[in-house]
Design a protein around this motif. Structure first.
Motif, PDB file in Angstrom:
ATOM      1  N   GLU A  72       0.650  -1.462   0.016  1.00 12.98           N
ATOM      2  CA  GLU A  72      -0.005  -0.015   0.005  1.00 12.98           C
ATOM      3  C   GLU A  72       0.879   0.807   0.413  1.00 12.98           C
ATOM      4  OE1 GLU A  72      -3.745   1.185   2.665  1.00 12.98           O
ATOM      5  OE2 GLU A  72      -2.211   0.853   3.736  1.00 12.98           O
ATOM      6  N   VAL A  73       0.503   2.433  -0.936  1.00 10.64           N
ATOM      7  CA  VAL A  73       1.512   3.061  -1.042  1.00 10.64           C
ATOM      8  C   VAL A  73       0.510   4.960  -0.999  1.00 10.64           C
ATOM      9  CG1 VAL A  73       2.825   4.609  -2.618  1.00 10.64           C
ATOM     10  CG2 VAL A  73       2.853   2.344  -2.963  1.00 10.64           C
ATOM     11  N   THR A  74       0.542   5.408   0.675  1.00 15.08           N
ATOM     12  CA  THR A  74      -0.103   6.620   0.500  1.00 15.08           C
ATOM     13  C   THR A  74       0.233   7.726   0.802  1.00 15.08           C
ATOM     14  OG1 THR A  74      -0.368   5.500   2.993  1.00 15.08           O
ATOM     15  CG2 THR A  74      -2.082   4.704   1.721  1.00 15.08           C
ATOM     16  N   PRO A  75      -0.237   8.726   0.773  1.00 17.03           N
ATOM     17  CA  PRO A  75       0.274  10.153   0.645  1.00 17.03           C
ATOM     18  C   PRO A  75       0.393  10.872   2.368  1.00 17.03           C
ATOM     19  CG  PRO A  75      -1.623  10.411  -0.323  1.00 17.03           C
ATOM     20  CD  PRO A  75      -1.634   8.546   0.197  1.00 17.03           C
ATOM     21  N   ALA A  76       1.274  10.759   2.824  1.00 16.07           N
ATOM     22  CA  ALA A  76       0.936  11.537   4.391  1.00 16.07           C
ATOM     23  C   ALA A  76       2.411  12.856   4.103  1.00 16.07           C
ATOM     24  CB  ALA A  76       2.034   9.935   4.645  1.00 16.07           C
ATOM     25  N   GLY A  77       1.419  13.640   3.636  1.00 21.37           N
ATOM     26  CA  GLY A  77       1.824  14.994   4.712  1.00 21.37           C
ATOM     27  C   GLY A  77       3.449  15.458   2.270  1.00 21.37           C
ATOM     28  N   LYS A  78       3.950  16.088   2.714  1.00 26.10           N
ATOM     29  CA  LYS A  78       4.827  15.729   1.753  1.00 26.10           C
ATOM     30  C   LYS A  78       5.558  14.537   1.110  1.00 26.10           C
ATOM     31  CE  LYS A  78       6.314  20.658   2.790  1.00 26.10           C
ATOM     32  NZ  LYS A  78       6.770  21.530   2.664  1.00 26.10           N
ATOM     33  N   ARG A  79       5.833  13.915   1.975  1.00 27.16           N
ATOM     34  CA  ARG A  79       5.864  12.309   2.254  1.00 27.16           C
ATOM     35  C   ARG A  79       4.809  11.731   1.042  1.00 27.16           C
ATOM     36  NH1 ARG A  79       9.729  11.048   7.113  1.00 27.16           N
ATOM     37  NH2 ARG A  79       9.208  13.874   7.287  1.00 27.16           N
ATOM     38  N   ARG A  80       5.228   9.768   1.433  1.00 30.08           N
ATOM     39  CA  ARG A  80       4.872   8.319   0.626  1.00 30.08           C
ATOM     40  C   ARG A  80       4.667   7.752   2.159  1.00 30.08           C
ATOM     41  NH1 ARG A  80       6.020   7.483  -4.640  1.00 30.08           N
ATOM     42  NH2 ARG A  80       8.087   8.271  -4.105  1.00 30.08           N
ATOM     43  N   VAL A  81       4.049   7.025   2.522  1.00 35.80           N
ATOM     44  CA  VAL A  81       3.897   5.933   3.579  1.00 35.80           C
ATOM     45  C   VAL A  81       3.584   4.313   2.255  1.00 35.80           C
ATOM     46  CG1 VAL A  81       3.516   4.163   5.473  1.00 35.80           C
ATOM     47  CG2 VAL A  81       3.507   6.710   5.188  1.00 35.80           C
TER      48      VAL A  81
ATOM     49  N   THR B  56      11.970   2.805  -8.592  1.00 38.40           N
ATOM     50  CA  THR B  56      10.392   2.030  -8.533  1.00 38.40           C
ATOM     51  C   THR B  56       9.795   3.467  -7.655  1.00 38.40           C
ATOM     52  OG1 THR B  56      11.384  -0.327  -8.567  1.00 38.40           O
ATOM     53  CG2 THR B  56       8.844  -0.180  -7.763  1.00 38.40           C
ATOM     54  N   MET B  57      10.343   3.566  -6.444  1.00 36.61           N
ATOM     55  CA  MET B  57       9.120   4.869  -6.011  1.00 36.61           C
ATOM     56  C   MET B  57       9.242   5.750  -6.850  1.00 36.61           C
ATOM     57  SD  MET B  57       7.931   2.991  -3.724  1.00 36.61           S
ATOM     58  CE  MET B  57       7.326   4.648  -3.104  1.00 36.61           C
ATOM     59  N   GLY B  58      10.235   6.382  -7.839  1.00 38.84           N
ATOM     60  CA  GLY B  58      10.227   7.607  -7.995  1.00 38.84           C
ATOM     61  C   GLY B  58      11.128   8.901  -7.165  1.00 38.84           C
ATOM     62  N   GLU B  59      10.539   9.549  -7.165  1.00 44.00           N
ATOM     63  CA  GLU B  59      10.860  10.691  -6.578  1.00 44.00           C
ATOM     64  C   GLU B  59      10.086  11.005  -5.663  1.00 44.00           C
ATOM     65  OE1 GLU B  59      13.628  12.282  -7.870  1.00 44.00           O
ATOM     66  OE2 GLU B  59      14.154  11.394  -9.226  1.00 44.00           O
TER      67      GLU B  59
ATOM     68  N   TYR C  70      10.188   8.872   0.867  1.00 48.82           N
ATOM     69  CA  TYR C  70       8.269   8.131   1.617  1.00 48.82           C
ATOM     70  C   TYR C  70       9.138   7.475   2.827  1.00 48.82           C
ATOM     71  CZ  TYR C  70      11.596   4.378  -0.093  1.00 48.82           C
ATOM     72  OH  TYR C  70      12.777   3.321  -0.313  1.00 48.82           O
ATOM     73  N   VAL C  71       8.568   6.847   3.661  1.00 49.77           N
ATOM     74  CA  VAL C  71       8.619   6.076   4.953  1.00 49.77           C
ATOM     75  C   VAL C  71       8.452   4.755   4.763  1.00 49.77           C
ATOM     76  CG1 VAL C  71       8.040   5.742   7.027  1.00 49.77           C
ATOM     77  CG2 VAL C  71       8.287   8.091   6.210  1.00 49.77           C
ATOM     78  N   LEU C  72       9.358   4.137   4.609  1.00 49.34           N
ATOM     79  CA  LEU C  72       8.967   2.496   4.518  1.00 49.34           C
ATOM     80  C   LEU C  72       8.772   1.456   5.933  1.00 49.34           C
ATOM     81  CD1 LEU C  72       9.025   0.107   3.182  1.00 49.34           C
ATOM     82  CD2 LEU C  72      12.227  -0.478   3.194  1.00 49.34           C
ATOM     83  N   GLU C  73       7.365   1.044   5.592  1.00 48.92           N
ATOM     84  CA  GLU C  73       6.951   0.445   6.761  1.00 48.92           C
ATOM     85  C   GLU C  73       6.843  -1.388   6.024  1.00 48.92           C
ATOM     86  OE1 GLU C  73       3.129   0.288   9.311  1.00 48.92           O
ATOM     87  OE2 GLU C  73       3.556   2.091   8.991  1.00 48.92           O
ATOM     88  N   VAL C  74       7.297  -2.211   7.076  1.00 52.85           N
ATOM     89  CA  VAL C  74       7.350  -3.585   6.455  1.00 52.85           C
ATOM     90  C   VAL C  74       6.865  -4.540   7.711  1.00 52.85           C
ATOM     91  CG1 VAL C  74       8.191  -5.589   6.448  1.00 52.85           C
ATOM     92  CG2 VAL C  74       9.003  -3.751   5.175  1.00 52.85           C
ATOM     93  N   THR C  75       4.963  -4.680   8.284  1.00 55.67           N
ATOM     94  CA  THR C  75       4.676  -5.367   9.139  1.00 55.67           C
ATOM     95  C   THR C  75       4.290  -6.818   9.058  1.00 55.67           C
ATOM     96  OG1 THR C  75       3.212  -4.346  10.317  1.00 55.67           O
ATOM     97  CG2 THR C  75       2.733  -3.977   8.344  1.00 55.67           C
ATOM     98  N   SER C  76       3.377  -6.962  10.187  1.00 57.24           N
ATOM     99  CA  SER C  76       2.971  -8.700  10.065  1.00 57.24           C
ATOM    100  C   SER C  76       1.261  -8.213   9.896  1.00 57.24           C
ATOM    101  CB  SER C  76       3.305  -9.385  10.833  1.00 57.24           C
ATOM    102  OG  SER C  76       2.683  -8.671  11.753  1.00 57.24           O
TER     103      SER C  76
END
Length: 175
Positions: free
Chosen positions: A28-37, A69-72, A75-81
């Motif tokens: 899942e890629v979601t916007p979070a302010g000026k970044r993406r998660v 792949t993530m482009g310019e 972003y914040v990377l979150e790996v979870t279960s």
């Protein structure tokens, strides 16, 4: 043929995740302010340890840094279960939920809460808890009868062997 960013990410990351004997459940890629998660959800039949998520996060980060792949942009990377109460959508989810209490929304309307005893290719063998002192009853539920399903969180399960396992699961989820 155009592919979405999530599809490109899945294509890139799935071999790495499966090499760790994990299933890539969600990207899942979601916007979070000026970044993406970028949220990557992984699972396995044995569950996923925090150390495994941390190691996989480092490897995914290195892989993404080597590709565009993530482009310019940041972003914040979150790996979870997956969370304990996540929806059951795949056959393997039902297998992993064997012994657990599950709330089912039925395709024809209605709702059922029951414990999964066995899963096969066609459906589930369930134990429906007794109400007001009555004994539990057995029920068969085909997959095509299920609209939605979600594991119920149990804090006071009395069944000794399963209860100890459930307590261990709860402790692992808290960590």
């Amino acid at each position: 043929m155009s592919t979405t960013q999530s599809e490109r990410l899945r294509e890139l990351l799935e071999p790495l995740v499966t090499s760790k004997e994990l299933d890539l459940e969600e990207i899942e890629v979601t916007p979070a302010g000026k970044r993406r998660v970028l949220r990557i959800v992984v699972d396995s039949d044995e569950g996923v340890l925090l150390d495994t998520c941390a190691e996989l996060s480092r490897e995914i980060s290195d892989l993404l840094d080597a590709r565009d792949t993530m482009g310019e942009g940041e972003y914040v990377l979150e790996v979870t279960s997956p969370g304990a109460d996540r929806p059951l959508t795949e056959h393997r989810h039902y297998v992993r939920a064997t012994g657990r209490l599950v709330n089912f929304k039925l395709a024809g309307g209605g709702e059922l809460t029951a414990r999964i005893l066995k899963t096969d290719d066609e459906g589930l063998d369930l134990e429906v808890p007794g109400v007001k002192g009555r004994k539990p009853t057995a029920r068969r539920l085909a997959f095509d009868e299920i609209d939605k399903a979600r594991v119920e969180i149990e804090f006071n399960r009395r069944n000794s062997a399963a209860g100890a396992e459930g307590a261990e699961d709860a402790k692992a989820e808290e960590a």
